[in-house]
Design an enzyme around this catalytic site. Sequence first.
Site, PDB file in Angstrom:
ATOM      1  N   GLU A 193      38.795  37.457  35.672  1.00 51.80           N
ATOM      2  CA  GLU A 193      37.708  36.522  36.024  1.00 51.80           C
ATOM      3  C   GLU A 193      36.898  36.127  34.793  1.00 51.80           C
ATOM      4  OE1 GLU A 193      35.440  38.576  39.050  1.00 51.80           O
ATOM      5  OE2 GLU A 193      36.690  37.729  40.618  1.00 51.80           O
ATOM      6  N   GLU A 386      43.264  38.304  43.921  1.00 48.20           N
ATOM      7  CA  GLU A 386      42.234  39.074  44.626  1.00 48.20           C
ATOM      8  C   GLU A 386      41.786  38.303  45.853  1.00 48.20           C
ATOM      9  OE1 GLU A 386      38.797  40.672  42.584  1.00 48.20           O
ATOM     10  OE2 GLU A 386      39.970  40.920  40.745  1.00 48.20           O
TER      11      GLU A 386
HETATM   12  C1  BG6 Z   1      35.991  40.642  41.752  1.00 49.80           C
HETATM   13  C2  BG6 Z   1      36.283  41.620  40.630  1.00 49.80           C
HETATM   14  O1  BG6 Z   1      35.061  39.733  41.328  1.00 49.80           O
HETATM   15  O2  BG6 Z   1      35.367  41.149  42.868  1.00 49.80           O
HETATM   16  C3  BG6 Z   1      36.563  43.038  41.101  1.00 49.80           C
HETATM   17  O3  BG6 Z   1      37.349  41.176  39.837  1.00 49.80           O
HETATM   18  C4  BG6 Z   1      35.582  43.409  42.184  1.00 49.80           C
HETATM   19  O4  BG6 Z   1      36.497  43.882  39.996  1.00 49.80           O
HETATM   20  C5  BG6 Z   1      35.726  42.434  43.339  1.00 49.80           C
HETATM   21  O5  BG6 Z   1      35.709  44.707  42.637  1.00 49.80           O
HETATM   22  C6  BG6 Z   1      34.841  42.752  44.518  1.00 49.80           C
HETATM   23  O6  BG6 Z   1      33.532  42.990  44.111  1.00 49.80           O
HETATM   24  P1  BG6 Z   1      32.758  44.264  44.635  1.00 49.80           P
HETATM   25  O7  BG6 Z   1      31.447  44.233  44.024  1.00 49.80           O
HETATM   26  O8  BG6 Z   1      32.755  44.131  46.104  1.00 49.80           O
HETATM   27  O9  BG6 Z   1      33.578  45.434  44.178  1.00 49.80           O
END
Ligand code: BG6
Length: 487
Positions: A193, A386
Amino acid sequence: MEKMKSGFPKNFLWGGATGATQYEGGFNEGGRGKSNYDYICSIPNARKKGIRHIGELDYKTYCYNKKNENKLYFPYRRATDFYHHYKEDIAMIAEMGFKVFRMSISWSRIFPTGEEMEPNREGLQFYHNVFDELHKYNIEPLVTMTHYELPAALVEKYNGWQSSKLIELFLKYSNTLIDEYKDKVKYWITFNEINALICHPFTSGGFFIEKTGKNYFSAIYQALHHQYVASALTVKYLHETAPNCLIGSMIARLECYPYTCKPKDVAATLLEDQINFFSFDIMARGEYPKRMYRYFEEQDIHIEYVEGYENILKNNTVDFLALSYYMSYVVSDDEDKREEPGYLVKKLKNPNIPMTDWGWGIDPEGLRITLNRTYDRYKLPIFVVENGLGTYDKFVDGKIHDNYRIEYLKKHIEKLKEAIDNGVEVLGYTTWGCIDCVSATYGEMEKRYGFVYVDADNEGKGTYNRYHKDSFYWYKKVIASNGEDLD
Ligand code: BG6
């Protein structure tokens, strides 16, 4: 006319995603050095206190945390302990039928301070073991070279990515990875990201704004500039030395909608979108878009450009685009409705979509829109690396009934399929935190994404044993049917 083919391609890469800082642990083992994340300490009830991200440290807090190392709790140091559980974890994802596993390498495990002449062989060996284990089950690794991480020594000595010195040091690291693993890893991503640096200077860039002597956005875009150049030079090296591998750039993609159909709101949304796509413009098209140079002027942003950067970017564009997609949001031109600068996500909520317990707008249609728009714009294959629902799970008698997660993923996979049917070339889909990880924004365990439950709490107490959630069996069926059986 022949009927159009529909559904997921035969070689579609189903899997899950993790990142070293939130998952790997073993922070003081195998010769690993400390990283920026190792100095982020837990803050109980951070959300209730209105904190946006516990990792966004200022210099004073960083020094305090370091000095009080023995008194504070640092959730990312052990994370969820992949370091000691990798065989078991890989066996579990193999049981689900994963075709691909996204993980990152910890820079500070390979170059503990970032400045050693030679890499740490024990660190390199750890990832050899992991890749061999994955290949045993025919699982393809997808490797992020840096997922929000850098050696703490580089934070302290250079103020992280603020310094152009980091380009040289990153290249030493990324070239070492390519030399070492090019026969075991086909898919690479340079930065997790990359655009998140706009709101996370410390976690994404390892620097403190107050030490730069610049205005916020000048510091941000300076560090980003260094990362773009480092990424392009890594792409160059990979293309020259490992032509069978593919390398991509990754952004946090946030689909944004205008607050109203007033032309001013639509124009504000367009600008927001141009900023969100900015990193892809550079890494896929190979140049800074003219609109952004103008934006820099408007916002009083000044960058010291690396000599020859234009050719570096132009000649070394990526092979695929990777994105995370969690939510959409709403943009308004109205000053009163605007968020303070420095955050990607506006506070404006969309009343037409539900929210997660953490206030993230659930919008599967937005995924389809994003995929169509990204593909129309760049015509490059896309990897959705993701997506997922971070929420509370109840662990009762060794069982976790997470039908809410199944519902969430099902709706997103349906839309992914629709995008593919619309002609978007999608290489694969890796859900975030397939095995529970520590949350990136709050360092909590209770915000869980996984198909596999890890028995640990917000304070790091627990057995760290792994348990199947109901979604585990569901995803196994999804993969076995190549996305046809979603019920
Ligand atoms: C993404 C990141 O933005 O979101 C991850 O690449 C992150 O590292 C994921 O874990 C979810 O965010 P969070 O704060 O719910 O863990």
